[in-house]
Design an enzyme around this catalytic site. Structure first.
Site, PDB file in Angstrom:
ATOM      1  N   HIS A 289      -9.658   1.124   4.501  1.00  0.00           N
ATOM      2  CA  HIS A 289      -8.102   1.085   5.634  1.00  0.00           C
ATOM      3  C   HIS A 289      -8.150   2.651   6.922  1.00  0.00           C
ATOM      4  O   HIS A 289      -9.340   3.050   6.310  1.00  0.00           O
ATOM      5  CB  HIS A 289      -7.106   1.467   4.695  1.00  0.00           C
ATOM      6  CG  HIS A 289      -5.933   1.803   5.080  1.00  0.00           C
ATOM      7  ND1 HIS A 289      -5.708   2.822   5.879  1.00  0.00           N
ATOM      8  CD2 HIS A 289      -4.731   0.969   5.228  1.00  0.00           C
ATOM      9  CE1 HIS A 289      -4.539   2.337   6.398  1.00  0.00           C
ATOM     10  NE2 HIS A 289      -3.973   1.270   6.206  1.00  0.00           N
TER      11      HIS A 289
ATOM     12  N   LYS B 272       0.669   4.347  -0.298  1.00  0.00           N
ATOM     13  CA  LYS B 272      -0.563   5.316   0.240  1.00  0.00           C
ATOM     14  C   LYS B 272      -0.398   6.589  -0.305  1.00  0.00           C
ATOM     15  O   LYS B 272      -0.596   6.335  -2.070  1.00  0.00           O
ATOM     16  CB  LYS B 272      -0.537   4.893   1.691  1.00  0.00           C
ATOM     17  CG  LYS B 272      -0.070   4.268   2.849  1.00  0.00           C
ATOM     18  CD  LYS B 272       0.449   4.653   3.472  1.00  0.00           C
ATOM     19  CE  LYS B 272       0.262   3.568   4.615  1.00  0.00           C
ATOM     20  NZ  LYS B 272       0.085   3.230   6.463  1.00  0.00           N
TER      21      LYS B 272
ATOM     22  N   ASN C 247       0.898  -1.303   0.284  1.00  0.00           N
ATOM     23  CA  ASN C 247      -0.140  -0.054   0.153  1.00  0.00           C
ATOM     24  C   ASN C 247       0.630   1.487  -0.418  1.00  0.00           C
ATOM     25  O   ASN C 247       1.353   1.353   1.125  1.00  0.00           O
ATOM     26  CB  ASN C 247      -1.323  -0.055   1.897  1.00  0.00           C
ATOM     27  CG  ASN C 247      -1.697   1.077   1.741  1.00  0.00           C
ATOM     28  OD1 ASN C 247      -1.487   2.053   1.166  1.00  0.00           O
ATOM     29  ND2 ASN C 247      -2.095   1.213   2.100  1.00  0.00           N
TER      30      ASN C 247
HETATM   31  P1  PGA Z   1       3.000   0.356   7.428  1.00  0.00           P
HETATM   32  O1  PGA Z   1       1.446   0.799   7.110  1.00  0.00           O
HETATM   33  O2  PGA Z   1       3.554  -0.988   7.161  1.00  0.00           O
HETATM   34  O3  PGA Z   1       3.524   1.727   7.387  1.00  0.00           O
HETATM   35  O4  PGA Z   1       3.030   0.128   9.198  1.00  0.00           O
HETATM   36  C1  PGA Z   1       0.330  -0.905   6.888  1.00  0.00           C
HETATM   37  C2  PGA Z   1      -0.679  -0.002   6.102  1.00  0.00           C
HETATM   38  O5  PGA Z   1      -0.894   0.792   6.540  1.00  0.00           O
HETATM   39  O6  PGA Z   1      -1.132  -0.638   5.496  1.00  0.00           O
END
Ligand code: PGA
Length: 251
Positions: free
Chosen positions: A98, A14, A12
């Protein structure tokens, strides 16, 4: 017992990534052959890169997905994209529910369910996220919270090809913290039992990913826990070496 489903490692991205990040995807694709048939890989870039990444990944073992969709197929929803548009751009999956969408965009379980149904309508895999806050964990309210989220946000119909669940404790996302193996096993076992009870024979095969601060150094431990069928990876999915290092823990 049915054999464990083939693991999925999904990245992901983001709100990260520009055109130049295609180089990371290309490196992932170059290495992906060694996971063929043993682990599935999906990258969910921002919507601006979806079509470009889908074009680059076409015919490769890396699938491309989106990070969110609107519940409707089209209409006057400025700034949104639909599941049909994601499919049209070459995506085959979409993350729904999410915790960042649930908290920054006030998405309710009912919204998430409508989005999961939209994913099914467009023949996308829905990667549906659930997870408790720190307060809920400290109050011993984790399982009731997960159960409420599953009750409220699972799509009307699902099977192992249309649905993936991601258990992501909110307090573990982007913090470097992870739950202990016993806690992960408890929640994943709970979700598995829930899916088996509701899944009309398909609940055993639905993949349940763990997400929240997964990195190459902790992936082996997390991915070897019962009912952990892969990982949803945020920060560590932006670099091909880290993402592939996590995927290697599935082999
Ligand atoms: P992270 O995020 O691996 O940066 O903790 C996971 C997510 O939000 O899917």
């Amino acid at each position: 017992m049915a054999s464990a489903p083939r693991p999925l490692v999904a990245g992901n991205w983001k709100m990260n990534g520009l055109g130049a990040s295609a180089a990371e995807l290309e490196k992932m694709i170059a290495e992906a052959g060694r996971f063929n048939g043993r682990a599935d890989l999906t990258i969910c870039p921002p919507a601006t890169l979806l079509a470009r990444f889908a074009g680059i990944a076409k015919g490769s073992p890396v699938a491309i997905g989106a990070q969110d969709c609107h519940a409707e197929a089209s209409g006057a929803f400025t700034g949104d994209i639909s599941a049909e548009m994601i499919a049209d751009a070459g995506g085959s999956a979409v993350i729904v529910g999410h915790s960042e969408r649930r908290s920054y965009h006030q998405e309710s379980d009912a919204n998430v369910k409508a989005k999961a149904n939209a994913a099914a309508r467009a023949k996308l895999v829905a990667i549906l996220c659930v997870g408790e806050t720190r307060e809920e964990r400290e109050a011993d309210a984790t399982l009731p919270r997960i159960e409420r989220q599953l009750n409220g946000s699972l799509p009307d119909h699902f099977d192992a090809r249309s649905l993936v669940i991601a258990y992501e404790p909110v307090w573990a996302i982007g913090t470097g913290l992870t739950p202990g193996p016993k806690d992960v096993a408890e929640v994943h076992g709970f979700i598995r039992d829930y899916l088996v009870a509701r899944g009309k024979g398909t609940g055993e095969a639905v993949r349940i990913l763990y997400g929240g601060s997964v990195k190459p150094s902790n992936a082996k431990e997390l991915l070897s826990i019962a009912n952990v069928n892969g990982a949803l990876v945020g920060g560590a999915s932006l670099k091909s070496d880290d993402f592939l290092g996590i995927a290697a823990a599935c082999l």
